[in-house]
Structures are given as C-alpha cells and as structure tokens.
Design an enzyme around this catalytic site. Sequence first.
Site, PDB file in Angstrom:
ATOM      1  N   TYR A   4       0.296 -11.573   5.441  1.00 34.12           N
ATOM      2  CA  TYR A   4      -0.635 -12.556   4.885  1.00 34.12           C
ATOM      3  C   TYR A   4      -1.359 -12.009   3.658  1.00 34.12           C
ATOM      4  CZ  TYR A   4      -0.018 -15.180   9.231  1.00 34.12           C
ATOM      5  OH  TYR A   4       0.514 -15.886  10.275  1.00 34.12           O
ATOM      6  N   ASP A  62       8.377  -7.819  -5.422  1.00 34.14           N
ATOM      7  CA  ASP A  62       8.957  -8.035  -6.748  1.00 34.14           C
ATOM      8  C   ASP A  62      10.224  -7.220  -6.944  1.00 34.14           C
ATOM      9  OD1 ASP A  62       7.404 -10.001  -8.006  1.00 34.14           O
ATOM     10  OD2 ASP A  62       5.809  -8.567  -8.431  1.00 34.14           O
ATOM     11  N   GLU A  68       6.435  -3.255 -14.860  1.00 35.29           N
ATOM     12  CA  GLU A  68       5.450  -4.299 -14.586  1.00 35.29           C
ATOM     13  C   GLU A  68       4.167  -3.670 -14.063  1.00 35.29           C
ATOM     14  OE1 GLU A  68       4.551  -8.022 -11.514  1.00 35.29           O
ATOM     15  OE2 GLU A  68       6.584  -7.189 -11.631  1.00 35.29           O
ATOM     16  N   THR A  70      -6.158 -22.551 -25.003  1.00 30.80           N
ATOM     17  CA  THR A  70      -5.722 -21.196 -25.347  1.00 30.80           C
ATOM     18  C   THR A  70      -6.829 -20.157 -25.218  1.00 30.80           C
ATOM     19  OG1 THR A  70      -6.266 -21.414 -27.711  1.00 30.80           O
ATOM     20  CG2 THR A  70      -4.086 -22.190 -26.995  1.00 30.80           C
ATOM     21  N   GLN A  93      -6.827 -15.971 -25.237  1.00 32.67           N
ATOM     22  CA  GLN A  93      -7.480 -15.181 -26.280  1.00 32.67           C
ATOM     23  C   GLN A  93      -8.389 -14.115 -25.666  1.00 32.67           C
ATOM     24  OE1 GLN A  93      -9.349 -17.613 -29.400  1.00 32.67           O
ATOM     25  NE2 GLN A  93      -7.981 -19.299 -28.829  1.00 32.67           N
ATOM     26  N   CYS A 137      16.762  -8.407  12.658  1.00 34.41           N
ATOM     27  CA  CYS A 137      15.875  -7.347  13.157  1.00 34.41           C
ATOM     28  C   CYS A 137      15.199  -7.811  14.444  1.00 34.41           C
ATOM     29  CB  CYS A 137      14.871  -6.941  12.079  1.00 34.41           C
ATOM     30  SG  CYS A 137      14.036  -5.368  12.424  1.00 34.41           S
ATOM     31  N   GLU A 193       7.764  -3.350  22.751  1.00 31.22           N
ATOM     32  CA  GLU A 193       6.756  -3.843  21.814  1.00 31.22           C
ATOM     33  C   GLU A 193       5.879  -4.893  22.469  1.00 31.22           C
ATOM     34  OE1 GLU A 193       6.452  -5.345  17.161  1.00 31.22           O
ATOM     35  OE2 GLU A 193       8.369  -5.490  18.210  1.00 31.22           O
ATOM     36  N   HIS A 253      18.591  -5.666   7.967  1.00 28.75           N
ATOM     37  CA  HIS A 253      18.090  -6.792   7.171  1.00 28.75           C
ATOM     38  C   HIS A 253      19.112  -7.165   6.100  1.00 28.75           C
ATOM     39  CE1 HIS A 253      13.884  -7.060   8.630  1.00 28.75           C
ATOM     40  NE2 HIS A 253      14.075  -5.791   8.929  1.00 28.75           N
ATOM     41  N   GLU A 269      19.363  -9.758   4.394  1.00 29.52           N
ATOM     42  CA  GLU A 269      18.790 -10.555   3.298  1.00 29.52           C
ATOM     43  C   GLU A 269      18.522  -9.729   2.048  1.00 29.52           C
ATOM     44  OE1 GLU A 269      15.175  -9.592   6.029  1.00 29.52           O
ATOM     45  OE2 GLU A 269      17.339  -9.922   6.211  1.00 29.52           O
TER      46      GLU A 269
END
Length: 544
Positions: free
Chosen positions: A54, A71, A141, A189, A193, A381, A405, A507, A509
């Site tokens: 979260y 990212d 970044e 803008t 600035q 997982c 768990e 994982h 993904e």
Amino acid sequence: MSKFIFVTGGVVSSLGKGIAVASIGRMLKSRGMSVSVLKLDPYLNVDPGTMSPYQHGEVFVTVDGSETDLDLGHYERFIDVELTELSNVTAGQIYSEVIANERAGQYLGGTIQTVPHVTNLIKERVLKLAEVSQADVVVVEVGGTVGDIEGQPFIEAIRQVRNTVGQQDTFYVHVTLLPYLGATGELKTKPTQHSVNTLRGMGVQPDAILCRADQETGEDERRKIALYCDVNAEAVISLPTLSSVYEVPLHLEAEGLGSILTNGLDLPDTKPDLESWRAIVRVDEEEHEQIDIALVGKYVELQDSYLSVVEALHHAGLHNDRKVNIQWVAAEDIEEHGAEKLLGSARGIIVPGGFGERGLEGMIAAANYARHSNIPYLGLCLGMQIMVVEYARNELGIADATSLEIDPEAANPVIAFMEGQEELHSTGGTMRLGVYPCFLKEGTKVRAAYEQETVDERHRHRYEFNNEYRVPLEEAGLIASGTSPDGSLVEVTEVYGHPFMVGSQFHPEFGSRPERPHPLFREFIRVAKTTLREGGQHDFFEEE
C-alpha cells in the site's frame, strides 16, 4: 565511456517518469545502442522488500535477487534487458554505507557530511553501473519531485556527474505537470516554471522538458516554457495521457526527442527501428473480444501492487487476440460473500503473491471453486501454496492442512519453512530471491507451455512445499510438474485432469515482455478463452 541521461520530476509525483525513462531506453535501443538504467530512490529504506504494497506498490525482483522499485519492471519490459542490484540505489543503502565506512575508520577521523561523502557514494554507484554494464547510454531516474528534502543529495550528485564526465556526455530531462483549469479552459505553465526554477537553483539546467497533461500542450505553452525555463523550443515536448503506456516511445519519437537526445549527447542519429514496437501498439489498439479474469488478492485496493501481473496478463491477451478485463476481487470479500457470488462470471482465476494470513481462507475458497468448476487457475508464489493447502484439505481429507505462515504451530503444515531458515527472524533479504533453475516433468501442461525441459525463473518467498506430503498429494492427483534440478524442491504444481490448474512457486510475471508473453500466462489465457460458461460451469472446446 558511457553517456548519461538524468530524468527528474516536478510539480507532483506519479507523473510517469518511469515510463518516460523506459521509453527513452527503448528509443535509444531502437537506434542500435546498448542501454542500462538506474533508479535513484531517496527514501531511507534499504530496499522496498519490507515496505507495505500500500506504501510502495509491487516489489520487482531482478535476476540476481535484488528487491527493487517497480519502475525496474517498466525498464525491463520496454527495453528487454535483465537488470541487477546495480540498477536500484536508495538513500537507505547510501547512508548505511556511509555510517559503516565511518565506523570502520575509513574517513580517518574526518567530519562526515552530505557533501562530499553522501554525494560521492551516489556518484560512485552511477559510474559503477556504467563501468560494469559498458552501456553506450545509462539512463538515470531520480525518484520523487524536485524540492523534496530527501532528494537534494541526489540532485547534487547528478549535477556533479556533469563536472566529472563532461558536459557533452550528460543530458538532463525534466518531467513536469501542466495542470488544466476548466474555468478558463487553459493549461497553466507557472508550476513548471517554479519547478524548473527550483531545479536550476540546485545547479541543474534541464536540456529537455516533457510536459505531462491530459491533452496536447499547445505551441503557446511550449514557447512560454522555453522562454522562462531557458530551454530550446523544440526540446519542450508534449506528453499527453495516451490510451496505452506502450504508445509513449512512439509518441516521443514522433515529437523528435530521439534526435534531440542523440544530438545533445553527440551520438550518431541513426534511423530508429521501432517496427516491432509499432506492431504491438497496433494489436493493442485493435478491437478484441473481452475476457474476464478474476484476480484474487490481498492488496487489490492498490492495483500497482500487482503491476507485473497486470502487464503479463495484458501481454498474454495481445498474443491470444483478447482484451483482458481484470476483475479485482479482495480475498477477504470471498470469505464474507462466497466464491461463486464473486467469481461467477470469471473465465479464469489468478491468485498472485502476498504475505501474512489475512485473506488466505478466501484464496483457498477461490482455488476450490476453480478446481470444481473447471475454471482455469494460475497461482503465483502464495497462489501455488494456496492450491496445495486446498488440495490437501479436500482431496486428502487433512482438514487442518495449512501453511506455517498461517499457523506456526500447525500439526499438518503442507507449506513449511525452507530448510535451514526455521530460526530466521529478520524480515529483510532472508527469502529465496532471484533466478533458480527448474526442471519440467515430461507430459505435463507446464512442460507443453514452455516447450523446453529446463527453465530459469525468479523467486521471492520464504516458505516451500513440504516434501513429507509430496507422495500422497501426487497419488491424489496434484502433480509436482516442476522441481529443482536435484528434485528436492517443488517449483510447479498442477492438477491432473483439470483444463489448466497450475501453481508456480516462482514469479513468472517478472519475465513477461510485450513481444514475448510468458508461457504460463500465454497458456492460461489461451485455455481461458476456449471456455463457454453454462450454468455456472465451464465447458471446453478447441478453437479453430
């Protein structure tokens, strides 16, 4: 010597700097350049591994087992690279190293200061990535927004890099918001600035500005930004909200950013080859039949918690000519309202990773519903462990089967600690992390999906399939279809006779790409799209 592009953000967070960085990397790679990427995160956590989803969203795991910012997933998917721990640096890592050096006497009794000690370490990490990767261009970044107190050492460090490597080898890009005022019908803008003025006050002059807004930035606004921010007018780039993040590299290329970057860095401005990327976007824009996939999770209120899962489903949908509509189902709601009520329209069910006992009984109910209704199920997982618990309870008759768990004192823990980790109490970096090989059993659905015998996949977990229950579960129809090469660890399970009920301890993904959907996601959607729902059940047919 590598060239460096530094990307900062202004006005507000969540503008899409990560997508901008990933898109810049894709544009450069399309010109035949090698690219590496670095995310500088100013927060004081050592890494996001112990942070709540979260708070931070998904934790992305690199091939070497580093727990990093989400990212990095964007970077890998867009640029098609495999990054390492060198690609994510946090303030927590930097300050920890400074204090450790001071305790070890490495500063010879000197006073430890933000400049030069902290900034020097940040610069060292930037230059180390360039040295190790040998990339033509390193894109960096800086997390947060200009003006954040915790980000000031990072801005100072990237300013100093230009003095270290030379002006011709550095380029600064600033991503900023242009708010729209409905009352006057105009983009403003002035916040940009002010943001650029703050950045310039810290010694960094942007070479290009990406203007984020929900619509195109007009010529008048561009000229005003160029004038007041001292940036060439052609380097003020409009970046409106697009229908898909995968359109961003094509849009920025059309806006001329690729040539601006190569000219600014004195790189050859070769013609970009973005045809394969354009093909992805074309398919994405086409009309496709919608397919409803239920994602049963613990953190569904913040969808960034499952960002890589969402993207992998998207990739698999594109490959299967389907638009995946994700139904976000909180596992706790299933406990309250029942699986059939909340999952009744789903053509497939996916249970992703997570930690803690909250919502686990709802996930178990979802797995049971998928198994008895012949609905395709993919467990990732925790989702694989849930599948094992459900099967042990309902097919082996072990009513108290569970995971350690859920119940550390369980009499029948079909999911238990990894061998040798029973006494670990630290929560940071104590899991099985990174890439491990997996042997796939011949004749299984998983082996057919991968079309190869051995695969390497990324892990992030602490608990394992308990081998004490392996034989009875296999005899009852829950197959260990993927194991570690020595057979000691169960990595993938599947239900014999089910159209597609697969759980992976790893994982998958994290390895999915727009151009190459992950095999498990691709097959999951392929089977799900061949279902006709009648009377709450699934009938299967083979498409032509």
